[in-house]
Design a protein around this motif. Sequence first.
Motif, PDB file in Angstrom:
ATOM      1  N   GLU A 227      72.551  69.991 -23.688  1.00 39.88           N
ATOM      2  CA  GLU A 227      73.681  69.167 -23.259  1.00 39.88           C
ATOM      3  C   GLU A 227      74.966  69.643 -23.144  1.00 39.88           C
ATOM      4  OE1 GLU A 227      73.701  65.230 -25.388  1.00 39.88           O
ATOM      5  OE2 GLU A 227      75.893  65.432 -25.124  1.00 39.88           O
ATOM      6  N   TYR A 228      75.436  69.502 -22.251  1.00 38.15           N
ATOM      7  CA  TYR A 228      76.998  69.947 -21.701  1.00 38.15           C
ATOM      8  C   TYR A 228      77.903  68.839 -21.532  1.00 38.15           C
ATOM      9  CZ  TYR A 228      74.798  74.545 -21.159  1.00 38.15           C
ATOM     10  OH  TYR A 228      74.165  75.793 -21.346  1.00 38.15           O
ATOM     11  N   ARG A 229      79.110  69.156 -21.786  1.00 40.36           N
ATOM     12  CA  ARG A 229      80.226  68.070 -21.705  1.00 40.36           C
ATOM     13  C   ARG A 229      81.250  68.623 -20.375  1.00 40.36           C
ATOM     14  NH1 ARG A 229      80.059  63.541 -24.904  1.00 40.36           N
ATOM     15  NH2 ARG A 229      78.376  63.919 -26.225  1.00 40.36           N
TER      16      ARG A 229
ATOM     17  N   LYS B 215      79.115  64.047 -19.292  1.00 39.89           N
ATOM     18  CA  LYS B 215      78.089  65.005 -19.883  1.00 39.89           C
ATOM     19  C   LYS B 215      76.875  65.234 -18.954  1.00 39.89           C
ATOM     20  CE  LYS B 215      75.764  61.890 -22.778  1.00 39.89           C
ATOM     21  NZ  LYS B 215      75.425  61.007 -24.208  1.00 39.89           N
TER      22      LYS B 215
ATOM     23  N   TYR C 176      72.585  67.039 -18.690  1.00 37.34           N
ATOM     24  CA  TYR C 176      71.478  67.793 -19.384  1.00 37.34           C
ATOM     25  C   TYR C 176      70.805  68.881 -18.246  1.00 37.34           C
ATOM     26  CZ  TYR C 176      71.770  63.627 -22.493  1.00 37.34           C
ATOM     27  OH  TYR C 176      72.666  62.905 -23.245  1.00 37.34           O
TER      28      TYR C 176
ATOM     29  N   LYS D 299      67.295  70.546 -18.586  1.00 35.17           N
ATOM     30  CA  LYS D 299      65.803  70.646 -19.558  1.00 35.17           C
ATOM     31  C   LYS D 299      65.125  71.887 -18.756  1.00 35.17           C
ATOM     32  CE  LYS D 299      62.261  69.347 -22.070  1.00 35.17           C
ATOM     33  NZ  LYS D 299      62.313  69.264 -23.548  1.00 35.17           N
TER      34      LYS D 299
END
Length: 136
Positions: free
Chosen positions: A5-7, A124, A126, A128
């Motif tokens: 997860e990135y902000r 945010k 994601y 995967k």
Amino acid sequence: MSLFEYRLDAPKQNFYDITAQIREAACKSGVTDGIAVVYCPHTTAGITINENADPDVVRDLLFALDKTFPDRPEFRHGEGNSAAHLKASAIGSSVTVIVEGGRLVLGTWQGVYFTEFDPPRSRKFYVKVLAHCSTR
Ligand code: ZN
């Protein structure tokens, strides 16, 4: 775990280059042969792949999106950001990038972008990363 997860701070409507974060996620996952799914969990932002060499390309894309999806008095959505919802649907909410030999398979001029259409927002996204699993 292979979910990252990135902000992202998105102070203005723009294409934010997130290629480095996708590379980092692929590297941290340890997956050398598979795919990375990049996903945006927002309804007025999106994810796309496009040119990262000439900044005028992104500028032209934003110009064309504004022309194609202007705000209209007929819109009923009470939040008043229907144009942003339209742009987000046109762009899409995810891309898939091939991971081969531990590297992202992207063209020379390609970058992965988070696209913000309803600024300012704290966002945010994601990543995967899935490994190819041979059954032989
Ligand atoms: Zn809305």
